[in-house]
Scaffold this motif. Structure first.
Motif, PDB file in Angstrom:
ATOM      1  N   MET A 130       0.851  -1.205   0.000  1.00  0.00           N
ATOM      2  CA  MET A 130       0.000   0.000   0.000  1.00  0.00           C
ATOM      3  C   MET A 130       0.885   1.252   0.000  1.00  0.00           C
ATOM      4  SD  MET A 130      -2.861   1.044   2.868  1.00  0.00           S
ATOM      5  CE  MET A 130      -4.207  -0.063   2.626  1.00  0.00           C
ATOM      6  N   PRO A 131       0.629   2.236  -0.876  1.00  0.00           N
ATOM      7  CA  PRO A 131       1.452   3.458  -0.847  1.00  0.00           C
ATOM      8  C   PRO A 131       1.421   4.071   0.552  1.00  0.00           C
ATOM      9  CG  PRO A 131      -0.158   3.509  -2.650  1.00  0.00           C
ATOM     10  CD  PRO A 131      -0.472   2.313  -1.820  1.00  0.00           C
ATOM     11  N   SER A 132       2.515   4.755   0.947  1.00  0.00           N
ATOM     12  CA  SER A 132       2.628   5.226   2.333  1.00  0.00           C
ATOM     13  C   SER A 132       1.506   6.209   2.686  1.00  0.00           C
ATOM     14  CB  SER A 132       3.996   5.846   2.568  1.00  0.00           C
ATOM     15  OG  SER A 132       4.092   7.050   1.847  1.00  0.00           O
ATOM     16  N   LEU A 133       1.041   6.970   1.708  1.00  0.00           N
ATOM     17  CA  LEU A 133      -0.043   7.929   1.993  1.00  0.00           C
ATOM     18  C   LEU A 133      -1.309   7.185   2.413  1.00  0.00           C
ATOM     19  CD1 LEU A 133      -1.310  10.741   1.972  1.00  0.00           C
ATOM     20  CD2 LEU A 133      -1.639  10.505  -0.493  1.00  0.00           C
ATOM     21  N   ASP A 134      -1.657   6.157   1.655  1.00  0.00           N
ATOM     22  CA  ASP A 134      -2.874   5.398   1.978  1.00  0.00           C
ATOM     23  C   ASP A 134      -2.707   4.628   3.284  1.00  0.00           C
ATOM     24  OD1 ASP A 134      -3.838   6.412  -0.313  1.00  0.00           O
ATOM     25  OD2 ASP A 134      -3.735   4.542  -1.477  1.00  0.00           O
ATOM     26  N   ALA A 135      -1.489   4.090   3.510  1.00  0.00           N
ATOM     27  CA  ALA A 135      -1.236   3.349   4.761  1.00  0.00           C
ATOM     28  C   ALA A 135      -1.390   4.288   5.959  1.00  0.00           C
ATOM     29  CB  ALA A 135       0.167   2.744   4.722  1.00  0.00           C
ATOM     30  N   PHE A 136      -0.896   5.507   5.787  1.00  0.00           N
ATOM     31  CA  PHE A 136      -1.031   6.509   6.858  1.00  0.00           C
ATOM     32  C   PHE A 136      -2.508   6.760   7.156  1.00  0.00           C
ATOM     33  CE2 PHE A 136      -2.088  11.035   7.382  1.00  0.00           C
ATOM     34  CZ  PHE A 136      -1.502  11.299   8.624  1.00  0.00           C
ATOM     35  N   ALA A 137      -3.297   6.986   6.092  1.00  0.00           N
ATOM     36  CA  ALA A 137      -4.721   7.282   6.279  1.00  0.00           C
ATOM     37  C   ALA A 137      -5.435   6.096   6.912  1.00  0.00           C
ATOM     38  CB  ALA A 137      -5.352   7.641   4.934  1.00  0.00           C
ATOM     39  N   GLN A 138      -5.110   4.882   6.432  1.00  0.00           N
ATOM     40  CA  GLN A 138      -5.807   3.699   6.951  1.00  0.00           C
ATOM     41  C   GLN A 138      -5.498   3.468   8.427  1.00  0.00           C
ATOM     42  OE1 GLN A 138      -8.170   2.114   5.022  1.00  0.00           O
ATOM     43  NE2 GLN A 138      -8.695   1.407   7.087  1.00  0.00           N
ATOM     44  N   ALA A 139      -4.239   3.694   8.816  1.00  0.00           N
ATOM     45  CA  ALA A 139      -3.864   3.493  10.228  1.00  0.00           C
ATOM     46  C   ALA A 139      -4.622   4.481  11.115  1.00  0.00           C
ATOM     47  CB  ALA A 139      -2.357   3.672  10.388  1.00  0.00           C
ATOM     48  N   LYS A 140      -4.753   5.717  10.648  1.00  0.00           N
ATOM     49  CA  LYS A 140      -5.500   6.732  11.427  1.00  0.00           C
ATOM     50  C   LYS A 140      -6.959   6.303  11.557  1.00  0.00           C
ATOM     51  CE  LYS A 140      -2.651  10.310  12.058  1.00  0.00           C
ATOM     52  NZ  LYS A 140      -2.321  10.789  13.390  1.00  0.00           N
ATOM     53  N   LEU A 141      -7.533   5.835  10.461  1.00  0.00           N
ATOM     54  CA  LEU A 141      -8.945   5.419  10.490  1.00  0.00           C
ATOM     55  C   LEU A 141      -9.140   4.227  11.423  1.00  0.00           C
ATOM     56  CD1 LEU A 141      -9.826   5.747   6.695  1.00  0.00           C
ATOM     57  CD2 LEU A 141     -10.732   7.134   8.573  1.00  0.00           C
ATOM     58  N   ASP A 142      -8.193   3.278  11.394  1.00  0.00           N
ATOM     59  CA  ASP A 142      -8.306   2.094  12.261  1.00  0.00           C
ATOM     60  C   ASP A 142      -8.289   2.514  13.734  1.00  0.00           C
ATOM     61  OD1 ASP A 142      -8.425   0.610   9.979  1.00  0.00           O
ATOM     62  OD2 ASP A 142      -6.343  -0.118  10.091  1.00  0.00           O
ATOM     63  N   ALA A 143      -7.422   3.465  14.053  1.00  0.00           N
ATOM     64  CA  ALA A 143      -7.328   3.921  15.449  1.00  0.00           C
ATOM     65  C   ALA A 143      -8.643   4.586  15.870  1.00  0.00           C
ATOM     66  CB  ALA A 143      -6.160   4.897  15.595  1.00  0.00           C
ATOM     67  N   LEU A 144      -9.233   5.376  14.982  1.00  0.00           N
ATOM     68  CA  LEU A 144     -10.511   6.031  15.302  1.00  0.00           C
ATOM     69  C   LEU A 144     -11.601   4.983  15.514  1.00  0.00           C
ATOM     70  CD1 LEU A 144     -10.434   9.024  12.795  1.00  0.00           C
ATOM     71  CD2 LEU A 144     -10.366   9.174  15.290  1.00  0.00           C
ATOM     72  N   GLU A 145     -11.591   3.975  14.645  1.00  0.00           N
ATOM     73  CA  GLU A 145     -12.602   2.917  14.728  1.00  0.00           C
ATOM     74  C   GLU A 145     -12.530   2.213  16.084  1.00  0.00           C
ATOM     75  OE1 GLU A 145     -14.400   1.918  11.595  1.00  0.00           O
ATOM     76  OE2 GLU A 145     -15.708   1.142  13.193  1.00  0.00           O
ATOM     77  N   GLN A 146     -11.307   1.896  16.485  1.00  0.00           N
ATOM     78  CA  GLN A 146     -11.108   1.178  17.754  1.00  0.00           C
ATOM     79  C   GLN A 146     -11.609   1.959  18.940  1.00  0.00           C
ATOM     80  OE1 GLN A 146      -7.208  -0.378  18.545  1.00  0.00           O
ATOM     81  NE2 GLN A 146      -8.259  -2.351  18.250  1.00  0.00           N
ATOM     82  N   ALA A 147     -11.481   3.273  18.872  1.00  0.00           N
ATOM     83  CA  ALA A 147     -11.902   4.124  19.999  1.00  0.00           C
ATOM     84  C   ALA A 147     -13.367   4.555  19.873  1.00  0.00           C
ATOM     85  CB  ALA A 147     -10.986   5.349  20.067  1.00  0.00           C
ATOM     86  N   HIS A 148     -14.105   3.964  18.950  1.00  0.00           N
ATOM     87  CA  HIS A 148     -15.509   4.360  18.683  1.00  0.00           C
ATOM     88  C   HIS A 148     -15.602   5.834  18.288  1.00  0.00           C
ATOM     89  CE1 HIS A 148     -16.878   0.531  20.295  1.00  0.00           C
ATOM     90  NE2 HIS A 148     -16.146   0.744  21.365  1.00  0.00           N
ATOM     91  N   LEU A 149     -14.549   6.349  17.634  1.00  0.00           N
ATOM     92  CA  LEU A 149     -14.555   7.773  17.288  1.00  0.00           C
ATOM     93  C   LEU A 149     -14.566   8.003  15.784  1.00  0.00           C
ATOM     94  CD1 LEU A 149     -12.057   9.164  19.965  1.00  0.00           C
ATOM     95  CD2 LEU A 149     -14.553   9.267  19.974  1.00  0.00           C
ATOM     96  N   ARG A 150     -14.710   6.927  15.011  1.00  0.00           N
ATOM     97  CA  ARG A 150     -14.767   7.117  13.563  1.00  0.00           C
ATOM     98  C   ARG A 150     -16.130   7.710  13.199  1.00  0.00           C
ATOM     99  NH1 ARG A 150     -12.880   3.134   8.696  1.00  0.00           N
ATOM    100  NH2 ARG A 150     -13.715   4.404   7.017  1.00  0.00           N
TER     101      ARG A 150
END
Ligand code: PLP
Length: 384
Positions: free
Chosen positions: A1-21
């Protein structure tokens, strides 16, 4: 995955885990209070359209007539050719309503706060902001590049202490607060804040996004008490009770003239579509003519708080603070199953541990539905 998309996906995953997405949910607003969402028809207690003016026939008609006469967009910044003839009337109306010498209209409330504060405060200045004030006030304060300090919510003693400690080291000082707090619904003590600010040669600015149209006979939070508080910088938005779009500042003639010359968000951004300006003029007309209608949202909010057994609402906004994000989401889902739209508000919009339902009451909410909502909130959410 290009680093830009990996960066975005990691941020989204963290939000999801905290019920903040968050998700943008398609919402069709059928009239002032009913919405269609995900195939369901819900009675909304989550819109800021306190007077239901977004759907008012006379106001829609004013917007349509403006499009016919002036076109769909303004075509340029106000300082170039975007200053269509409707602006002067709107600004005169706002100044009259707020009892100031002059007014200037910006593209939105967010643009107003981002533009106003850096005109008044530079690197050597000081900005004190209520800790619960709206995000765009903090954005404007940061853009000023001055020293920014948050004071404890509605704590005038803290403002006094901060001014005593820091005012001397700065060329100018600004104290900024919501007039009506957007997530809590309480009012700022503008009279005492003005006194303390004056004593320290600091300038007071109020953000009346949730006050104009519904508090103080529709004139806003500086008219809420027994005596009018002459706040020198009264900012607000045309997107909530006014039912249109845009932001404004009401102030003295020299301050407004300075904004027209120096506010970057006014100078470097396209003027509002004529339809938005025309709708706002028609809304102000209605509010000035019908102060009893303007009082209805707060009356309806009080009906709710009394039935639930909460302190009397001071504005159309009533928070039901539930703590963790998941608790607010689950209460929101429960109310949706009962036919109500009551959006969950989570950090960072509100401080951690204070996720909530933010209920808003409007002029046209039926009393029996308010009572049904109150009973569900009391018995099935607060007593659980
Ligand atoms: C207190 C406050 N100030 C400013 C704004 C921004 O106004 P606008 O939606 O017009 O950008 C809002 C609402 O979003 C608000 O609640």
């Amino acid at each position: 995955m290009p680093s830009l998309d990996a960066f975005a996906q990691a941020k989204l995953d963290a939000l999801e885990q905290a019920h903040l997405r968050r998700a943008l949910t398609e919402t069709l607003r059928e009239d002032g209070i009913w919405v269609e969402r995900g195939g369901r028809r819900l009675l909304s207690f989550s819109c800021n359209d306190y007077l239901n003016l977004t759907q008012h026939p006379a106001i829609k008609q004013a917007a349509i007539a403006a499009i016919e006469r002036y076109g769909a967009g303004s075509g340029a910044s106000r300082l170039v050719t975007g200053n269509h003839p409707l602006y002067a009337e709107l600004e005169a109306r706002l100044a009259r309503l707020k009892q100031t010498e002059s007014a200037v209209v910006f593209g939105s409330g967010y643009l107003a706060n981002s533009g106003i504060i850096p005109v008044l405060i530079g690197r050597d200045g000081l900005v004190l902001v209520d800790e619960l004030a709206h995000a765009c006030i903090f954005a404007g304060a940061q853009l000023s590049r001055g020293k920014v300090l948050a004071f404890r919510h509605n704590d005038v003693g803290h403002v006094k202490d901060l001014l005593s400690a820091h005012r001397g080291a700065h060329d100018h000082a600004l104290v900024v607060t919501d007039g009506v707090f957007s997530m809590d619904g309480d009012l700022a003590p503008l009279d005492v804040l003005l006194k303390v600010a004056d004593e320290h040669d600091a300038w007071l600015m109020s953000d009346d996004a949730h006050g104009i149209g519904v508090i103080g006979g529709g004139r806003g939070s500086s008219f809420a008490g027994p005596a009018h508080v002459p706040v020198p910088l009264q900012m607000g938005t045309l997107s909530k009770a006014i039912g249109a779009y845009g932001g404004y500042l009401c102030a003295s003639a020299p301050v407004i003239e300075l904004m027209r010359n120096r506010a970057r968000t006014l100078i470097y951004s396209t003027g509002l579509p004529p339809s938005a300006v025309a709708a706002a003029i028609a809304a102000l007309d209605l509010i000035e003519r019908e102060p009893a209608y303007a009082a209805l949202p707060v009356e309806k909010a009080k009906l709710f708080t009394r039935r639930v057994g909460l302190p009397d609402a001071e504005s159309p906004i009533v928070p039901i603070v539930l703590g963790e994000a998941e608790a607010a989401l689950s209460a929101s889902r429960f109310l949706a199953d009962a036919g109500f739209l009551a959006a969950a508000i989570r950090p960072p919009t509100v401080p951690a541990g204070t996720a909530r339902l933010r209920l808003t009451f409007t002029a046209q909410h039926p009393v029996d539905e308010i009572e049904r909502l109150a009973d569900l909130v009391r018995e099935r959410i607060l007593l659980q």
